[in-house]
Design an enzyme around this catalytic site. Sequence first.
Site: not given
Ligand code: SAM
Length: 259
Positions: A19, A42, A117, A142, A162
């Site tokens: 961040h 993500h 998401e 994503g 991410d």
């Molecule tokens: N980027 C966010 C932050 O820094 O605040 C954190 C994201 S977290 C590490 C990863 C997210 O990706 C999770 O909420 C998960 O549900 C989502 N996710 C997992 N597989 C995904 C996909 N194929 N497409 C979109 N989102 C996905």
Amino acid sequence: MLSYQHIYHAGNPADVHKHALLCWMLAYMTRKDKPLSYLETHAGRGLYHLDTPEALRTGEAAAGVGRMLEAGVVADDHPYPAALGRVRAEHGAQVYAGSPMLAAMILRTQDRMDLAELHPQEYEALRLAMSPYGARVHKRDGFDMAQSLCPPTPRRGLMLIDPSYEVKAEYGAIPGQIAKLHRKWNVGVICLWYPILTSNAHAPMLSALEAQGLPGALRHEVRFAPVREGHRMIGSGLFAVNAPFGLADAAAQLSARWP
Ligand code: SAM
């Protein structure tokens, strides 16, 4: 079935690393009036309440943002504490801002935000948190969203990738996804976050990424002690394509201050 939920990890040392660099890049890119696109593949839920049982159970935020900002991990005039401060002023002192919310604090009305998401509850929370900021929130994979929107309009912009790396095949697929995105959007700043794991699972992905020789590639890593016994993550990495001018210096300053 997705089980990862970022609330258990929000505000941990890896979030601080990711961040801080994200805020620095967006603040730098918004110095010009020209509009830009911000895409996140993500996105998570955007806003995290650190006083919930989930967040308190792991104690990751206390080891991360709680301790590190006080210890001066970034300078007082760095855009990260300023953006987080604005989120806390709006939503309460006990929140931590996810990357989409931090981005919303820095982006302007002329900028565009597309967030993906896939997890149903995370998506719903993201939609509620980010719609008031004009973000377009997509309940879809994503990479599918990213490939279908690239090149975005406006063409200047940044994409954050991410993943939760829950599906181990992601490591193998990411270099190809990034190469394809870069072919479609050759001016885009494309940033990938990855965990540094005791198992070194990230290493072949990084070798493949670096072998592609993408322009303006920059890799920055920090290390930290596992947040709890047996935790396999011992560091955080960011790989950027078309890294903005000055990012290498900003990253070096973060390293110099890293506890
Ligand atoms: N980027 C966010 C932050 O820094 O605040 C954190 C994201 S977290 C590490 C990863 C997210 O990706 C999770 O909420 C998960 O549900 C989502 N996710 C997992 N597989 C995904 C996909 N194929 N497409 C979109 N989102 C996905």
